[in-house]
Design a protein around this motif. Structure first.
Motif, short mmCIF file in Angstrom:
data_model
loop_
_atom_site.label_atom_id
_atom_site.label_comp_id
_atom_site.label_asym_id
_atom_site.label_seq_id
_atom_site.Cartn_x
_atom_site.Cartn_y
_atom_site.Cartn_z
N ASN A 8 8.50 4.48 7.43
CA ASN A 8 8.80 3.17 6.84
C ASN A 8 7.82 2.14 7.41
O ASN A 8 8.11 1.50 8.43
CB ASN A 8 10.24 2.76 7.14
CG ASN A 8 11.25 3.69 6.49
OD1 ASN A 8 11.89 4.50 7.16
ND2 ASN A 8 11.40 3.60 5.18
N ASN A 10 6.98 -0.76 6.39
CA ASN A 10 7.61 -2.08 6.39
C ASN A 10 8.92 -1.99 5.60
O ASN A 10 9.27 -0.92 5.09
CB ASN A 10 6.67 -3.16 5.83
CG ASN A 10 6.22 -2.86 4.40
OD1 ASN A 10 7.02 -2.51 3.54
ND2 ASN A 10 4.93 -2.99 4.14
N SER A 11 9.63 -3.11 5.52
CA SER A 11 10.95 -3.08 4.90
C SER A 11 10.91 -2.83 3.40
O SER A 11 11.94 -2.49 2.80
CB SER A 11 11.69 -4.39 5.19
OG SER A 11 10.97 -5.50 4.67
N GLN A 12 9.74 -2.98 2.79
CA GLN A 12 9.61 -2.78 1.34
C GLN A 12 8.96 -1.46 0.96
O GLN A 12 8.79 -1.17 -0.21
CB GLN A 12 8.79 -3.92 0.70
CG GLN A 12 9.43 -5.29 0.73
CD GLN A 12 9.22 -6.00 2.05
OE1 GLN A 12 8.15 -5.91 2.64
NE2 GLN A 12 10.23 -6.71 2.52
#
Length: 208
Positions: A8, A10-12
């Motif tokens: 992951n 980043n969060s997106q």
């Protein structure tokens, strides 16, 4: 099910890597394909490519998608019906998918000595800092190829020369990231690229 790794950045954004251990039959038995995908997979001459194609559909399932959620534009770039961004890659017995709110690109390649034969076709500026006697020479060549290929997929402008328009600044394998540029039509586009190694393979992914 051999989901090999989930990242992951980043969060997106999520990256999922699959190690292809199943037979063609096992992959087919657990996959629902739309008619054009069935035609495509049975038209492939190599079982390795067939298994790569099917493993990507299993990765889609890991993301909560089905084969019917995926489509390709006239340039062969994949898209998802819900509007999220996707990029796909497979090499030998590994495949990977990246899904994001941002435009993305991903590539996996096996580290092989034969890359030295074609290096002159995709490297120009990078020869200034590469050293053939470096113990990481093959790994660096492979990383550069993966970085440029991931950027090519992200930039989605067919026909761009890796050698002419893409450049990767000096890096070490242990860094696991570097900066790369696309210099196209008097504009410069800067990207931070992440890469990783596993079992003799390199994977790089770019996020706009």
């Amino acid at each position: 099910m051999p989901l090999y790794k989930t990242i992951n950045p980043n969060s997106q954004t999520t990256v999922k890597i699959w190690k292809i251990l199943e037979s063609f039959e096992d992959l087919m038995n657990n996959t629902q394909l739309k008619p054009e995908s069935l035609e495509r997979v049975f038209g492939m001459k190599s079982e390795l490519h067939q298994r790569g194609f099917l493993s990507v559909r299993h990765l889609l399932t890991e993301f909560g998608y089905q084969d019917s959620d995926l489509f390709y534009d006239e340039h062969g770039k994949p898209h998802l019906k819900d509007g999220k961004q996707i990029s796909i890659t497979h090499s030998f017995h590994f495949s990977a998918v990246i899904v994001s709110e941002n435009v993305v690109g991903i590539d996996i390649e096996k580290q092989r000595n034969k890359i030295t034969i074609i290096a002159h076709k995709f490297i120009d500026y990078e020869f200034d800092y590469l050293k053939e006697n470096d113990s990481d020479y093959i790994k660096k060549l492979t990383a550069i190829w993966c970085i440029k290929e991931s950027l090519y997929k992200l930039f989605a402008t067919p026909g761009l020369s890796f050698k002419k328009y893409f450049l990767v600044i000096p890096f070490e394998i242990k860094d696991k990231e570097t900066v790369a540029w696309i210099d196209y039509q008097n504009q410069k586009y800067r990207y931070t690229i992440q890469f990783l190694e596993f079992e003799g393979f390199t994977c790089a992914y770019a996020i706009a």
